[in-house]
Design an enzyme around this catalytic site. Sequence first.
Site, PDB file in Angstrom:
ATOM      1  N   ASP A 193       0.821  -1.140   0.174  1.00 35.72           N
ATOM      2  CA  ASP A 193      -0.111  -0.056  -0.002  1.00 35.72           C
ATOM      3  C   ASP A 193       0.955   1.152  -0.010  1.00 35.72           C
ATOM      4  O   ASP A 193       1.701   1.544   0.876  1.00 35.72           O
ATOM      5  CB  ASP A 193      -0.895  -0.083   1.394  1.00 35.72           C
ATOM      6  CG  ASP A 193      -1.924   1.210   1.207  1.00 35.72           C
ATOM      7  OD1 ASP A 193      -1.602   2.279   0.705  1.00 35.72           O
ATOM      8  OD2 ASP A 193      -2.834   1.305   2.082  1.00 35.72           O
ATOM      9  N   SER A 273      -1.685  14.311 -14.436  1.00 30.82           N
ATOM     10  CA  SER A 273      -2.915  13.931 -15.260  1.00 30.82           C
ATOM     11  C   SER A 273      -3.024  15.751 -16.066  1.00 30.82           C
ATOM     12  O   SER A 273      -2.546  16.440 -15.233  1.00 30.82           O
ATOM     13  CB  SER A 273      -4.256  13.840 -14.362  1.00 30.82           C
ATOM     14  OG  SER A 273      -5.382  14.108 -15.275  1.00 30.82           O
ATOM     15  N   TYR A 286      -9.684  15.921  -6.965  1.00 28.09           N
ATOM     16  CA  TYR A 286      -8.652  15.045  -7.800  1.00 28.09           C
ATOM     17  C   TYR A 286      -7.741  16.011  -8.497  1.00 28.09           C
ATOM     18  O   TYR A 286      -6.287  15.793  -8.706  1.00 28.09           O
ATOM     19  CB  TYR A 286      -9.303  14.269  -8.736  1.00 28.09           C
ATOM     20  CG  TYR A 286      -8.616  13.437  -9.616  1.00 28.09           C
ATOM     21  CD1 TYR A 286      -7.997  12.313  -9.429  1.00 28.09           C
ATOM     22  CD2 TYR A 286      -8.431  14.044 -11.273  1.00 28.09           C
ATOM     23  CE1 TYR A 286      -7.016  11.916 -10.280  1.00 28.09           C
ATOM     24  CE2 TYR A 286      -7.628  13.439 -11.829  1.00 28.09           C
ATOM     25  CZ  TYR A 286      -6.906  12.303 -11.775  1.00 28.09           C
ATOM     26  OH  TYR A 286      -6.196  11.631 -12.427  1.00 28.09           O
TER      27      TYR A 286
END
Length: 384
Positions: A193, A273, A286
Site C-alpha cells: 500500500d 494528469s 482530484y
Amino acid sequence: MPPCPHVPEPHRPRRLPHIRRAHHRGHERSDRLWGIEGEGELHDSKTCDAPVLRHATGSAGSARDDGQPPCHMGHLGHLGQCIGRDFDGSGVNDFFPQFYGRGSGRGCACGSTTPGSACRQQNRINPKETSMRVQNQSIIVTGAGSGIGEGIAKRLAAEGGKVIVNDIDAASGQRVVADITAAGGTASFFQADMTRSAQVKALIDEALRRNGRLDVMVNNAGWTHRNRPLLEVSEDEFDKVYAINVKSIYLSAIHAVPAMRKAGGGSFINIASTAGLRPRPGLTWYNGSKGAVITTSKSMAAELGPDNIRVNCINPVFNPDTGLSADFAGGPVDETRRAKFLATIPLGRFSTALDVANAVLYLASAEAAFISGVCLEVDGARCV
C-alpha cells in the site's frame, strides 16, 4: 538475396578502426544504442536520392551473410537491421523496428513497405543481440496490476528492465508478472500500500535485495473520487485522493532517494494528469491532487539534481479503458460521454496505456539523461 540496390558495384565502404559513435545529422548516439563496438565500416551515403544517415557497423556487420558488401542503408550483417534512412524526410532517424515496427506503413530503403523487412529476409534479428533501452535497469512500477500501470510495466520489461510490479491487488499483479515472464521479460510482484510508510520501505528494500540498486521509480498508483460537485465529496474521499496521489510520492521519495544517492543517481517518473493543468468541474479535489504532483515533481527535480536524480512527470488525457473511467466520467462511459470527451482532444482519439508507457520508457532511458523537471503531456493536444 540480391545486392543492395542503393550501392553501385564500384562503391565500397572504407574501413576505419574503432568507430565508437554513430552519427545522425551531426548528433552522436552511443554505440550501446546501436549495438556496435570495435572495428567497423563507415558508410558514405552518396548514392540515394532520399535523406540518408551515416552510420557505423561493428564487426558483426563487416560483411553480408550472402557475400555482398555491407549495405550502406543500414544492413548490419547478422543483425540485419535497416536503420540508415530517414524514410519520410522529417529529419528523424527511422531506426530499429521497436520504434517503427513491421506494418508501420513507411517505405523501406530496400523497397518494402515495412522498414527493414527486405534486409531481414535472410538475417533475422536476435533480440539478445539488440541493445534495449532500459537494459538491466532496476525499476519499480506502482499500481501496475491493471490499466496504465500494467502497460508501463510490460513496456519497460520488453526493453530489458528488471521490473517489480507493485499493486494492492495481488492476483492482478501476479497476472501481469506472468504475462511479462511468458514473453521473456524479467519481473516479480510485491504487494504494498503506497500510503503506508513501512510498506513502501519494504518495496524499496525488495528492489535493492533483488537487483542491488533502484534505478527508476514510476509512481503510477492513483485514485479519484467520483465526478460530482466539490461540496458533495466526503472528507474520507478527500483524504484518500491526496493520500494515494500525493502522499505516495512523498513516501517513495523518503525511502527511494537514499538508495539512489548511494548508487550515484536515479530517476523518478510521476504520473500526474491533464486535470492538473486544465481542471474541469466535478473533479476539483482530484484536479488539485494532480496539480500537487506536477509542482512537487518540478521541485524535486530542482532539489535532487545535484545528486544526479532526475524527476519528471507525465500528464495523460482521459482513457476510457481504465478501471477508474466511470468515476472520471460520473457514470458509465456510454457513447454520449465518449463523444463529449473525445470532442476536446484535437488528435481525435483517447490516450492508451501504450501511449503513456512509451513516454515513460523515453524518460527512463539514457536518451533522456539531461531531461529533468519536465511534465510531458500525453494528450493529443488537449491542453493546448
